[in-house]
Design a protein around this motif. Sequence first.
Motif, PDB file in Angstrom:
ATOM      1  N   GLY A 209       1.042  -1.728   0.347  1.00  0.00           N
ATOM      2  CA  GLY A 209      -0.259   0.121  -0.403  1.00  0.00           C
ATOM      3  C   GLY A 209       0.286   1.243  -0.526  1.00  0.00           C
ATOM      4  N   ILE A 210       0.343   1.911   0.823  1.00  0.00           N
ATOM      5  CA  ILE A 210       1.139   3.591   0.851  1.00  0.00           C
ATOM      6  C   ILE A 210       2.958   2.894   2.238  1.00  0.00           C
ATOM      7  CG2 ILE A 210      -0.123   4.844   1.278  1.00  0.00           C
ATOM      8  CD1 ILE A 210      -0.037   5.409   3.886  1.00  0.00           C
ATOM      9  N   GLY A 211       3.331   1.661   2.050  1.00  0.00           N
ATOM     10  CA  GLY A 211       4.266   1.683   2.752  1.00  0.00           C
ATOM     11  C   GLY A 211       5.408   2.365   1.441  1.00  0.00           C
TER      12      GLY A 211
ATOM     13  N   ALA B 127       5.055  -0.368   5.671  1.00  0.00           N
ATOM     14  CA  ALA B 127       3.493  -0.798   6.149  1.00  0.00           C
ATOM     15  C   ALA B 127       3.129  -1.998   5.598  1.00  0.00           C
ATOM     16  CB  ALA B 127       2.612  -0.024   6.274  1.00  0.00           C
ATOM     17  N   MET B 128       2.214  -3.358   5.974  1.00  0.00           N
ATOM     18  CA  MET B 128       2.005  -3.986   5.818  1.00  0.00           C
ATOM     19  C   MET B 128       1.006  -4.823   5.764  1.00  0.00           C
ATOM     20  SD  MET B 128       5.875  -6.203   5.980  1.00  0.00           S
ATOM     21  CE  MET B 128       6.942  -5.582   6.176  1.00  0.00           C
ATOM     22  N   GLY B 129       0.373  -5.670   5.140  1.00  0.00           N
ATOM     23  CA  GLY B 129      -0.827  -6.044   5.400  1.00  0.00           C
ATOM     24  C   GLY B 129      -2.019  -5.656   4.151  1.00  0.00           C
TER      25      GLY B 129
ATOM     26  N   GLY C  74      -3.826  12.399  13.279  1.00  0.00           N
ATOM     27  CA  GLY C  74      -3.720  11.473  12.431  1.00  0.00           C
ATOM     28  C   GLY C  74      -2.672   9.898  12.468  1.00  0.00           C
ATOM     29  N   MET C  75      -3.511   9.185  11.827  1.00  0.00           N
ATOM     30  CA  MET C  75      -1.436   8.000  12.205  1.00  0.00           C
ATOM     31  C   MET C  75      -0.298   8.780  11.321  1.00  0.00           C
ATOM     32  SD  MET C  75      -3.992   5.869  13.412  1.00  0.00           S
ATOM     33  CE  MET C  75      -2.231   4.316  12.927  1.00  0.00           C
ATOM     34  N   GLY C  76      -0.759   9.677   9.790  1.00  0.00           N
ATOM     35  CA  GLY C  76       0.500   9.812   9.167  1.00  0.00           C
ATOM     36  C   GLY C  76       1.604  10.608   9.990  1.00  0.00           C
ATOM     37  N   MET C  77       0.607  11.455  11.304  1.00  0.00           N
ATOM     38  CA  MET C  77       2.248  12.084  12.107  1.00  0.00           C
ATOM     39  C   MET C  77       2.201  11.158  13.654  1.00  0.00           C
ATOM     40  SD  MET C  77       1.050  14.977  10.839  1.00  0.00           S
ATOM     41  CE  MET C  77       2.182  15.950  11.640  1.00  0.00           C
TER      42      MET C  77
ATOM     43  N   CYS D 257       2.991   4.204  12.192  1.00  0.00           N
ATOM     44  CA  CYS D 257       2.052   3.632  13.855  1.00  0.00           C
ATOM     45  C   CYS D 257       0.588   3.335  12.494  1.00  0.00           C
ATOM     46  CB  CYS D 257       1.216   4.481  14.221  1.00  0.00           C
ATOM     47  SG  CYS D 257       2.741   4.360  15.915  1.00  0.00           S
ATOM     48  N   HIS D 258       0.386   3.330  11.358  1.00  0.00           N
ATOM     49  CA  HIS D 258      -0.193   3.289  10.443  1.00  0.00           C
ATOM     50  C   HIS D 258       0.167   1.630   9.332  1.00  0.00           C
ATOM     51  CE1 HIS D 258       2.355   4.611   6.955  1.00  0.00           C
ATOM     52  NE2 HIS D 258       2.680   6.081   7.496  1.00  0.00           N
ATOM     53  N   GLY D 259      -1.460   2.095   9.328  1.00  0.00           N
ATOM     54  CA  GLY D 259      -1.247   0.593   7.930  1.00  0.00           C
ATOM     55  C   GLY D 259      -1.489   0.948   6.908  1.00  0.00           C
ATOM     56  N   SER D 260      -0.919   0.146   5.706  1.00  0.00           N
ATOM     57  CA  SER D 260      -1.217   0.506   4.480  1.00  0.00           C
ATOM     58  C   SER D 260      -2.365   1.182   3.921  1.00  0.00           C
ATOM     59  CB  SER D 260      -1.180  -1.092   3.557  1.00  0.00           C
ATOM     60  OG  SER D 260      -2.156  -1.250   3.989  1.00  0.00           O
ATOM     61  N   ALA D 261      -2.979   1.717   4.554  1.00  0.00           N
ATOM     62  CA  ALA D 261      -3.380   2.640   3.926  1.00  0.00           C
ATOM     63  C   ALA D 261      -4.285   2.661   2.386  1.00  0.00           C
ATOM     64  CB  ALA D 261      -3.093   3.946   3.957  1.00  0.00           C
TER      65      ALA D 261
ATOM     66  N   GLY E 143      -0.867   9.009  -4.132  1.00  0.00           N
ATOM     67  CA  GLY E 143      -0.100  10.631  -4.067  1.00  0.00           C
ATOM     68  C   GLY E 143      -0.034  11.476  -2.505  1.00  0.00           C
ATOM     69  N   LYS E 144      -1.173  11.037  -1.396  1.00  0.00           N
ATOM     70  CA  LYS E 144      -1.721  11.460  -0.673  1.00  0.00           C
ATOM     71  C   LYS E 144      -1.119  10.915   0.260  1.00  0.00           C
ATOM     72  CE  LYS E 144      -6.688  11.515  -2.470  1.00  0.00           C
ATOM     73  NZ  LYS E 144      -8.120  11.555  -1.947  1.00  0.00           N
ATOM     74  N   ALA E 145      -0.331  10.160   0.976  1.00  0.00           N
ATOM     75  CA  ALA E 145      -0.040   9.689   1.711  1.00  0.00           C
ATOM     76  C   ALA E 145       1.318  10.610   2.536  1.00  0.00           C
ATOM     77  CB  ALA E 145       0.970   8.158   1.557  1.00  0.00           C
ATOM     78  N   ASN E 146       0.908  10.605   4.047  1.00  0.00           N
ATOM     79  CA  ASN E 146       1.152  11.646   4.707  1.00  0.00           C
ATOM     80  C   ASN E 146       2.898  10.680   5.587  1.00  0.00           C
ATOM     81  OD1 ASN E 146       2.407  13.549   6.435  1.00  0.00           O
ATOM     82  ND2 ASN E 146       0.286  12.955   8.383  1.00  0.00           N
ATOM     83  N   PRO E 147       4.018  11.220   4.760  1.00  0.00           N
ATOM     84  CA  PRO E 147       4.941  10.796   4.868  1.00  0.00           C
ATOM     85  C   PRO E 147       5.920  11.117   6.267  1.00  0.00           C
ATOM     86  CG  PRO E 147       5.837  11.882   3.591  1.00  0.00           C
ATOM     87  CD  PRO E 147       3.456  12.217   3.903  1.00  0.00           C
TER      88      PRO E 147
HETATM   89  P1  ATP Z   1      -4.005  -2.155  10.359  1.00  0.00           P
HETATM   90  O1  ATP Z   1      -4.841  -2.448  10.398  1.00  0.00           O
HETATM   91  O2  ATP Z   1      -3.022  -2.181   9.534  1.00  0.00           O
HETATM   92  O3  ATP Z   1      -2.836  -0.527  11.693  1.00  0.00           O
HETATM   93  P2  ATP Z   1      -5.975   0.300   9.400  1.00  0.00           P
HETATM   94  O4  ATP Z   1      -7.148  -1.023   9.023  1.00  0.00           O
HETATM   95  O5  ATP Z   1      -6.088   0.738  11.101  1.00  0.00           O
HETATM   96  O6  ATP Z   1      -4.084  -0.864   9.162  1.00  0.00           O
HETATM   97  P3  ATP Z   1      -4.562   2.425   8.078  1.00  0.00           P
HETATM   98  O7  ATP Z   1      -3.494   2.034   7.168  1.00  0.00           O
HETATM   99  O8  ATP Z   1      -4.009   2.787   9.692  1.00  0.00           O
HETATM  100  O9  ATP Z   1      -5.652   1.034   8.482  1.00  0.00           O
HETATM  101  O10 ATP Z   1      -5.943   3.731   8.230  1.00  0.00           O
HETATM  102  C1  ATP Z   1      -6.471   4.550   8.431  1.00  0.00           C
HETATM  103  C2  ATP Z   1      -7.270   5.278   8.045  1.00  0.00           C
HETATM  104  O11 ATP Z   1      -6.190   6.070   8.742  1.00  0.00           O
HETATM  105  C3  ATP Z   1      -6.946   5.601   6.249  1.00  0.00           C
HETATM  106  O12 ATP Z   1      -8.337   5.524   6.563  1.00  0.00           O
HETATM  107  C4  ATP Z   1      -6.364   5.810   6.120  1.00  0.00           C
HETATM  108  O13 ATP Z   1      -6.594   6.112   4.773  1.00  0.00           O
HETATM  109  C5  ATP Z   1      -5.684   6.686   7.011  1.00  0.00           C
HETATM  110  N1  ATP Z   1      -4.175   6.775   7.130  1.00  0.00           N
HETATM  111  C6  ATP Z   1      -3.317   6.173   7.887  1.00  0.00           C
HETATM  112  N2  ATP Z   1      -2.332   5.796   7.323  1.00  0.00           N
HETATM  113  C7  ATP Z   1      -1.994   7.045   6.691  1.00  0.00           C
HETATM  114  C8  ATP Z   1      -1.191   8.497   5.764  1.00  0.00           C
HETATM  115  N3  ATP Z   1       0.245   8.318   6.482  1.00  0.00           N
HETATM  116  N4  ATP Z   1      -1.184   9.847   5.177  1.00  0.00           N
HETATM  117  C9  ATP Z   1      -2.443   9.841   5.495  1.00  0.00           C
HETATM  118  N5  ATP Z   1      -3.066   8.965   5.978  1.00  0.00           N
HETATM  119  C10 ATP Z   1      -3.454   7.221   6.183  1.00  0.00           C
END
Ligand code: ATP
Length: 363
Positions: A5-7, A67-69, A252-255, A271-275, A282-286
Motif C-alpha cells: 500500500g502506502i508503505g 506498512a504491511m497487509g 492522524g495516523m500519518g503523524m 503507526c499506520h497500516g498500508s491505507a 500521492g496523498k499519504a502523509n510521510p
Molecule cells: P492496520 O490494521 O494495518 O493498522 P488500519 O486498518 O488501522 O491498518 P490504516 O492503514 O492505519 O488502517 O489507515 C486508517 C485510516 O487512516 C485510513 O482511512 C487511511 O486513509 C488513513 N491513513 C493511515 N495512514 C495514513 C497516512 N500516512 N497518510 C494519510 N492517511 C493515512
Amino acid sequence: MAGDGIGPEVMVPCLELLNAVVGKFDEFRLAFDSVPAGATCYQETGDAFPQASMQTAKESDAILLGAMGLPDIRYPDGTEIAPQLNLRFDLGLYAGVRPVRVIPGLPPVLADPRAASLDFVLVRESTEGLFASRGKGEIDRDSEARDTLVITRDVSERLFDFAFRLAEKRKAQGKAGRVTCVDKSNVFTSFAFFRRVFYERAALFPEVGAYDAYVDATALNMVRQPWLFDVLVTENMFGDILSDLGAALLGGMGMAPSADIGDEHAVFQPCHGSAPDIAGQGKANPTAMFLSAAMMLDWLGDVHCLRACNQASELLVMAVDTAYREGALLPVELGGRSGTQDIFSAVATALDDTELTAAAQGG
Ligand code: ATP
C-alpha cells in the motif's frame, strides 16, 4: 521493508532524507538492504515473509518498515497477512514505543492551549498480553470463545526497566521523568501481578517517579488532560488501543511514529497500516515514517555510543518541525492539500537549511 500500500510511498522519500541527513556527518554511514515481505509478496510468491528476508532483518543493525497487509489479500483461513507481528514475536521486541508529541504549527486537536505542546510516550508491551493468544484462541461448540492473556515476570521486568530508563533519559532532557503503569489491576489477577512487578522495578530507579492508573481512566485523561503524562507503560492490547488514541491527539495516523525495541533488535515504522484507500494517489502523509527514521537514528546512536547518530536524529526532527512551522504544510489527512511529495520537499529543504545548531550539538 517497504511493504504494501502506502508503505513504499513513504519509504522512498524517507530513505532519501536519511541519506541527506547522514551526509551531514563524517562519523558514520548507513547501508540499506531492501527485502520483500507482506501481502503483495504473498500474492506474488505464496510466501508472506521469505526466510531470506527474515535472515537479512536479523543480521541488520536496525529494521525500517513501511506498512504491511492488505485487506483483500488474506491467508486461506481469512486472517490478514502481518509479518510485522512475526517480527515483534520472533525478535522479542517487547517495548513498543509510541511517542505522542504535537508538532508545533499544526491545527490543535484539543481546544485547551496546554495540548499545543503535548509530549508524552506510550510504551506498549508487544510480545505477550492478550496477543499471546494470537492464533491460539478457542471456540467450543460454537457457544463459547476464549483467548488467554499472558503476563510474564521476565518480559514485564524488562519492559518496566525500559520505561524507567526512557524516563531517566527524558528527565535529563528537562522533561518530567515519571512512569505511570496503566492496567486493570482492580479486576484481573494478571494485571495485579503486572502492577506488583512494576513497583518492584520502580524501587531500582529512585530518581524516577512511579505512578499507576486504570486503563479506563487513562483513556479519559488522554483526552481530558494528556499534558499530565510523561511515560505510560502498559499491556499489549491496551497499548494497541491507546496508541491509536495517541495518534488521534496528533491529528492522524500519518503523524504518529513508532519503534518496537528488544534487547538485540529493533523495528521502526509508522503507526499506520498500508491505507489501501489512499494508496497510489500521492496523498499519504510521510511524516510518521520520517519521525520513525529519526527514532531509528537515535536508537542506533545509543546502542553504538555514536553521538553523531543521535545528532542526525535531532536534525531530522528539527527539519520536520521547521517544515511544519515555516512551510504552512497541512497534510491531506488533516484536511489540507499537502501530499507526500509536498511534505517530503518541505522537510528536505528545511534539512538543507538546518545546520548543526547549538541544540543539535549540545549534550
Ligand atoms: P492496520 O490494521 O494495518 O493498522 P488500519 O486498518 O488501522 O491498518 P490504516 O492503514 O492505519 O488502517 O489507515 C486508517 C485510516 O487512516 C485510513 O482511512 C487511511 O486513509 C488513513 N491513513 C493511515 N495512514 C495514513 C497516512 N500516512 N497518510 C494519510 N492517511 C493515512
